[in-house]
Scaffold this motif. Structure first.
Motif, PDB file in Angstrom:
ATOM      1  N   MET A   1      -6.985  11.285   0.910  1.00  0.00           N
ATOM      2  CA  MET A   1      -5.875  11.218   0.143  1.00  0.00           C
ATOM      3  C   MET A   1      -5.872  10.080  -0.814  1.00  0.00           C
ATOM      4  O   MET A   1      -6.970   9.347  -1.012  1.00  0.00           O
ATOM      5  CB  MET A   1      -4.744  10.474   0.847  1.00  0.00           C
ATOM      6  N   ASP A   2      -5.233  10.480  -1.875  1.00  0.00           N
ATOM      7  CA  ASP A   2      -5.227   9.225  -3.197  1.00  0.00           C
ATOM      8  C   ASP A   2      -4.418   7.836  -2.445  1.00  0.00           C
ATOM      9  O   ASP A   2      -3.361   8.067  -2.283  1.00  0.00           O
ATOM     10  CB  ASP A   2      -4.415   9.795  -4.319  1.00  0.00           C
ATOM     11  N   ALA A   3      -5.083   6.931  -2.529  1.00  0.00           N
ATOM     12  CA  ALA A   3      -4.536   5.616  -2.148  1.00  0.00           C
ATOM     13  C   ALA A   3      -3.889   4.669  -3.393  1.00  0.00           C
ATOM     14  O   ALA A   3      -4.978   4.758  -4.188  1.00  0.00           O
ATOM     15  CB  ALA A   3      -5.481   4.860  -1.030  1.00  0.00           C
ATOM     16  N   ASP A   4      -2.943   3.988  -3.184  1.00  0.00           N
ATOM     17  CA  ASP A   4      -2.604   3.498  -4.448  1.00  0.00           C
ATOM     18  C   ASP A   4      -2.163   1.793  -3.688  1.00  0.00           C
ATOM     19  O   ASP A   4      -1.738   1.817  -2.703  1.00  0.00           O
ATOM     20  CB  ASP A   4      -1.279   3.844  -4.900  1.00  0.00           C
TER      21      ASP A   4
ATOM     22  N   ARG B   1       0.798  -1.333  -0.103  1.00  0.00           N
ATOM     23  CA  ARG B   1      -0.105   0.133  -0.113  1.00  0.00           C
ATOM     24  C   ARG B   1       0.942   1.220   0.105  1.00  0.00           C
ATOM     25  O   ARG B   1       1.773   1.184   0.889  1.00  0.00           O
ATOM     26  CB  ARG B   1      -0.976   0.154   1.065  1.00  0.00           C
TER      27      ARG B   1
ATOM     28  N   SER C   1      -2.978  18.232  -1.046  1.00  0.00           N
ATOM     29  CA  SER C   1      -3.290  17.124   0.159  1.00  0.00           C
ATOM     30  C   SER C   1      -3.009  17.910   1.460  1.00  0.00           C
ATOM     31  O   SER C   1      -3.163  17.231   2.568  1.00  0.00           O
ATOM     32  CB  SER C   1      -2.245  15.908  -0.280  1.00  0.00           C
TER      33      SER C   1
ATOM     34  N   GLN D   1      -4.237   3.125  -8.578  1.00  0.00           N
ATOM     35  CA  GLN D   1      -4.858   4.127  -7.582  1.00  0.00           C
ATOM     36  C   GLN D   1      -6.275   3.770  -7.485  1.00  0.00           C
ATOM     37  O   GLN D   1      -6.983   3.971  -8.297  1.00  0.00           O
ATOM     38  CB  GLN D   1      -4.925   5.657  -8.162  1.00  0.00           C
TER      39      GLN D   1
ATOM     40  N   GLN E   1       2.371   2.592   5.229  1.00  0.00           N
ATOM     41  CA  GLN E   1       2.671   2.920   3.929  1.00  0.00           C
ATOM     42  C   GLN E   1       3.911   2.592   3.284  1.00  0.00           C
ATOM     43  O   GLN E   1       4.938   2.583   4.043  1.00  0.00           O
ATOM     44  CB  GLN E   1       2.454   4.383   3.718  1.00  0.00           C
TER      45      GLN E   1
ATOM     46  N   VAL F   1      -4.802   8.664   5.623  1.00  0.00           N
ATOM     47  CA  VAL F   1      -3.639   8.074   5.788  1.00  0.00           C
ATOM     48  C   VAL F   1      -3.077   8.724   7.000  1.00  0.00           C
ATOM     49  O   VAL F   1      -2.914   9.880   6.878  1.00  0.00           O
ATOM     50  CB  VAL F   1      -2.738   8.637   4.688  1.00  0.00           C
TER      51      VAL F   1
ATOM     52  N   LYS G   1      -9.628   7.785  -3.935  1.00  0.00           N
ATOM     53  CA  LYS G   1      -9.013   9.274  -3.648  1.00  0.00           C
ATOM     54  C   LYS G   1      -9.610   9.923  -2.370  1.00  0.00           C
ATOM     55  O   LYS G   1      -9.628  11.103  -2.108  1.00  0.00           O
ATOM     56  CB  LYS G   1      -9.453  10.294  -4.929  1.00  0.00           C
TER      57      LYS G   1
ATOM     58  N   PHE H   1       0.468   6.114  -1.156  1.00  0.00           N
ATOM     59  CA  PHE H   1      -0.335   6.907  -1.448  1.00  0.00           C
ATOM     60  C   PHE H   1       0.314   8.133  -2.512  1.00  0.00           C
ATOM     61  O   PHE H   1       1.622   7.835  -2.848  1.00  0.00           O
ATOM     62  CB  PHE H   1      -0.756   7.533  -0.295  1.00  0.00           C
TER      63      PHE H   1
ATOM     64  N   SER I   1       0.413  12.307  -3.513  1.00  0.00           N
ATOM     65  CA  SER I   1       0.288  13.747  -2.744  1.00  0.00           C
ATOM     66  C   SER I   1       0.631  14.811  -3.584  1.00  0.00           C
ATOM     67  O   SER I   1       1.480  14.715  -4.489  1.00  0.00           O
ATOM     68  CB  SER I   1       1.042  13.711  -1.463  1.00  0.00           C
TER      69      SER I   1
END
Length: 214
Positions: free
Chosen positions: A195-198, A2, A10, A180, A30, A187, A183, A4, A6
């Motif tokens: 936040m954008d999570a990836d 995992r 953000s 991704q 992360q 985090v 969004k 994110f 930014s």
């Protein structure tokens, strides 16, 4: 794995911007972060240098991306991106660094993205850094604004799809490297903004190899 991504967005509004607590980010599980560095021909993200330093301070695997403007010259955008990366000592090939990334999510006023300009950007960045960039986009952007081209299939893909099902690979590609998937993620250690999570499509060993860590 995992992670994110930014940008200055953000960190809150200009009247209430807040720095990240990078040790808390690292403790929160992360594995990597992609940071916005530039946009178009002249824009520098005001938080890029500070966030890059923060990620380095906790040994978090990190990358940098450029937001592509379809009405601007691709090679010139690449030069701007590379100049900012060099200023901050980022090459995309040092231990802990992910390949630089190109963010393709905005189509031109004619509904198109000029493939020749995208290709010029990618080639110029690879020539300057010695590392082939990652391409961030959505499948529908490639289908609708790039005519479904297969010319991006040779690049690592970072695909946006906000759903539980995995994203469909780009035309001609076998799969994807990053996804991704949200969004609006929380985090720990960030500024309280969604936040954008990836997710990385591989295990820790594969991520470390991509980041030149063995």
């Amino acid at each position: 794995m995992r992670g994110f991504d930014s940008s200055h967005h953000s960190h809150g509004t200009k009247t209430g911007e807040k720095a990240f607590d990078w040790p808390a980010v690292a403790r929160g599980g992360q594995s990597f972060v992609y940071l916005k560095a530039t946009e178009g021909l002249t824009y520098d993200d005001g938080w890029f240098g500070r966030d890059l330093a923060g990620a380095r301070s906790v040994d978090l695997v990190r990358g940098a991306y450029h937001f592509f403007k379809p009405d601007k010259d691709g090679a010139a955008q690449a030069d701007h991106f590379v100049d900012v990366l060099r200023r901050e000592g980022f090459t995309g090939s040092k231990p802990g660094e992910l390949p630089p990334a190109l963010d393709l999510e905005e189509c031109g006023t004619d509904g198109r993205i000029p493939l020749a300009q995208v290709t010029a950007f990618l080639r110029r960045v690879e020539q300057a850094t010695g590392t082939a960039p990652v391409v961030y986009t959505r499948r529908n952007i490639v289908d609708d604004c790039l005519g479904g081209t297969k010319d991006l299939a040779g690049y690592r893909a970072w695909l946006a799809r906000y759903a539980t099902a995995e994203p469909q690979p780009l035309p001609g590609a076998a799969g994807w490297e990053f996804w991704q998937y949200s969004k609006r993620a929380e985090v720990p250690g960030t500024a309280g903004q969604p936040m954008d999570a990836d997710v990385f499509h591989g295990d820790l060993a594969a991520l470390r190899r991509l980041a030149h860590l063995g």
